[in-house]
Design a protein around this motif. Structure first.
Motif: not given
Length: 236
Positions: A183-187, A208-213
């Motif tokens: 996959v190519f996005s954290a969401d 840092p915004e990608d931490i959930h992914g």
């Protein structure tokens, strides 16, 4: 910095690391030198021991004509500090040890700054080695390992004797083996993980915004950045 305490990524990080929101945050203010004043300036990160596997080797990375954020963000792939690391990574870029030997020797003498992020494999080896070297007691060595982190020692790895077809090589920021849908996005990684899918998060670089992914993915692959980039630190 104070305003970032309640951002979504900060809340996610606290949840993952069991940090109460009421603790609040703090800011360190200190004088810094510019690393982006020309090719004779640089920025970087250094460890007294390897943060990936724990070997007692001085390790680190640097970027000429850059600021610290450039290393952390992973927007450029840094160069190795030592000749040994450069050779192990088969890099054509010169190390700091070769480019600026005087600076390198001074850097090696710096100690006791702060504890660096490391894998559990590295933490275990470092704790055992330091106890055997007489630097810390066996009791202190045990206390340096978080019980919940020992799960990492059970993560899957590749059988070194197994046949394999190598299609690409990279820097091993965190040990282990992973498989899943790309996959190519954290969401997307977070959403598919909630549906029971195993995913690999593939990005040019992470933030840092990608931490959930990153937390949801089985593994992270970034085309830029080094062993001390944001993705590498969070993976460890």
């Amino acid at each position: 910095v104070f305003g970032s305490w309640m951002t979504q990524r900060a809340q996610t990080y606290r949840k993952l690391n069991n940090i109460p929101a009421h603790w609040g945050t703090a800011v360190s203010v200190q004088a810094m030198v510019y690393g982006n004043m020309g090719e004779d300036c640089a920025t970087g990160v250094a460890f007294t021991r390897n943060p990936s596997h724990g070997a007692n080797d001085f390790y680190g990375e640097f970027l000429p004509n850059a600021q610290g954020e450039d290393v952390v963000a992973g927007i450029r792939t840094p160069q190795d500090l030592t000749i040994a690391a450069r050779r192990s990574h088969s890099s054509d870029l010169p190390s700091l040890e070769e480019l600026m030997p005087e600076v390198y020797r001074e850097l090696v003498g710096i100690r006791n700054q702060r504890t660096g992020k490391r894998t559990t494999h590295a933490a275990l080896k470092i704790a055992v080695d330091m106890a055997q070297e007489g630097l810390i007691s066996r009791a202190d060595a045990v206390l340096r390992l978080k019980p919940e982190s020992l799960d990492q020692l059970l993560h899957p790895t590749l059988d070194p004797k197994a046949e394999r077809r190598v299609i690409a090589k990279g820097l091993p920021a965190s040990p282990g083996a992973a498989s899943g849908k790309v996959v190519f996005s954290a969401d997307e990684a977070d959403e598919m993980s909630k549906q029971g899918e195993q995913v690999l998060l593939v990005r040019i670089e992470t933030s840092p915004e990608d931490i959930h992914g990153i937390h949801a993915a089985q593994g992270i692959l970034a085309s830029r950045g080094g062993m001390t980039s944001h993705a590498a630190v969070v993976a460890r």
